[in-house]
Design an enzyme around this catalytic site. Structure first.
Site, PDB file in Angstrom:
ATOM      1  N   HIS A  53      30.418  76.926  -0.982  1.00 59.78           N
ATOM      2  CA  HIS A  53      31.779  76.887  -1.516  1.00 59.78           C
ATOM      3  C   HIS A  53      31.947  75.615  -2.334  1.00 59.78           C
ATOM      4  O   HIS A  53      31.295  74.596  -2.068  1.00 59.78           O
ATOM      5  CB  HIS A  53      32.798  76.877  -0.378  1.00 59.78           C
ATOM      6  CG  HIS A  53      32.914  78.175   0.342  1.00 59.78           C
ATOM      7  ND1 HIS A  53      34.047  78.531   1.041  1.00 59.78           N
ATOM      8  CD2 HIS A  53      32.049  79.205   0.503  1.00 59.78           C
ATOM      9  CE1 HIS A  53      33.876  79.730   1.589  1.00 59.78           C
ATOM     10  NE2 HIS A  53      32.665  80.147   1.278  1.00 59.78           N
ATOM     11  N   GLU A  55      34.192  73.345  -2.328  1.00 63.34           N
ATOM     12  CA  GLU A  55      34.575  72.163  -1.547  1.00 63.34           C
ATOM     13  C   GLU A  55      33.374  71.540  -0.845  1.00 63.34           C
ATOM     14  O   GLU A  55      33.199  70.317  -0.860  1.00 63.34           O
ATOM     15  CB  GLU A  55      35.631  72.535  -0.490  1.00 63.34           C
ATOM     16  CG  GLU A  55      36.901  73.115  -1.069  1.00 63.34           C
ATOM     17  CD  GLU A  55      36.908  74.645  -1.119  1.00 63.34           C
ATOM     18  OE1 GLU A  55      37.992  75.231  -0.934  1.00 63.34           O
ATOM     19  OE2 GLU A  55      35.844  75.250  -1.338  1.00 63.34           O
ATOM     20  N   CYS A  83      39.289  77.525   2.946  1.00 65.34           N
ATOM     21  CA  CYS A  83      39.127  78.353   4.140  1.00 65.34           C
ATOM     22  C   CYS A  83      38.929  77.437   5.358  1.00 65.34           C
ATOM     23  O   CYS A  83      38.895  76.213   5.234  1.00 65.34           O
ATOM     24  CB  CYS A  83      37.915  79.273   3.970  1.00 65.34           C
ATOM     25  SG  CYS A  83      36.331  78.384   3.921  1.00 65.34           S
ATOM     26  N   CYS A  86      35.752  75.133   5.043  1.00 63.80           N
ATOM     27  CA  CYS A  86      35.937  74.012   4.120  1.00 63.80           C
ATOM     28  C   CYS A  86      36.970  73.020   4.650  1.00 63.80           C
ATOM     29  O   CYS A  86      36.816  71.809   4.481  1.00 63.80           O
ATOM     30  CB  CYS A  86      36.327  74.532   2.742  1.00 63.80           C
ATOM     31  SG  CYS A  86      34.978  75.447   1.956  1.00 63.80           S
TER      32      CYS A  86
END
Length: 160
Positions: A53, A55, A83, A86
Site C-alpha cells: 500500500h 502508506e 485501512c 496502514c
C-alpha cells in the site's frame, strides 16, 4: 495555496502513477520540516504483494532516509483514508499528523469504519485532518473504478 494542499497535490501525483499502472490510485507523501522525504503509490498488483500500500511503502522509504523507524516529527498526506493495516503502521512509526484526502467508507480505519488512530488504548495518538482536496481525491478513485467497469464489460475481468 496552503502547504497542506501543496503536499496533497504531490500525493495525487503519486495516485496518478498508480492509476497509470492500473493500480488502485492511492498516493502518499511524508513530510518533515516542510519538505517531502518520501513518496509512494499503491503497488499491490505490480508487486503481487498484499502489503504494498502507498502508506506502507512511504513509511519504509522515510525510515530508510532518516535511518530511524520513529517518524515522530513527520506528517503523512494520503489521498484515501488508510485501512487498518496502514493505520497500525502509522501508529508504530509514530507519525505526528495525518492529512486525508477522502474517506473510505468500506475499509477506512481512521474514522469511517473504525478509528485506530484516536483509540485511547494505543500508546501513540495521531492528529487527523480530513477532506484535504477531497473532490480531486474522490474523482481519481471514481474515474479509476469506472474505467475498470468499462473494461470488464468489454471482456477483460480484473480482481481489483
Amino acid at each position: 495555496m496552503e502547504d497542506k494542499e501543496k503536499f496533497m497535490k504531490e500525493a495525487l501525483k503519486e495516485a496518478n502513477k498508480a492509476y497509470n499502472k492500473e493500480e488502485v490510485p492511492v498516493g502518499a507523501v511524508i513530510v518533515k520540516d516542510n519538505k517531502i522525504i518520501a513518496r509512494a503509490h499503491n503497488l499491490k498488483e505490480t508487486s503481487l504483494n498484499a502489503v504494498s500500500h502507498a502508506e506502507i511503502l512511504a513509511i519504509q522509504k522515510a525510515c530508510k532516509k532518516l535511518g530511524c523507524w520513529r517518524l515522530t516529527d513527520c506528517d503523512m498526506y494520503v489521498t484515501l483514508e488508510p485501512c487498518a493495516m496502514c493505520s497500525g503502521a502509522l501508529i508504530n512509526a509514530r507519525i505526528r499528523k495525518l492529512y486525508i484526502g477522502t474517506n473510505d467508507p468500506k475499509t477506512g480505519a481512521c474514522g469511517s469504519k473504525l478509528n485506530l488512530l484516536e483509540d485511547v488504548t494505543f500508546n501513540h495518538k495521531i492528529e487527523i485532518e480530513r477532506n484535504v482536496l477531497q473532490k480531486e481525491c474522490e474523482t481519481i478513485l471514481k474515474d479509476f473504478f469506472k474505467f475498470l467497469r468499462e473494461r470488464n464489460k468489454n471482456g477483460k475481468k480484473e480482481n481489483i
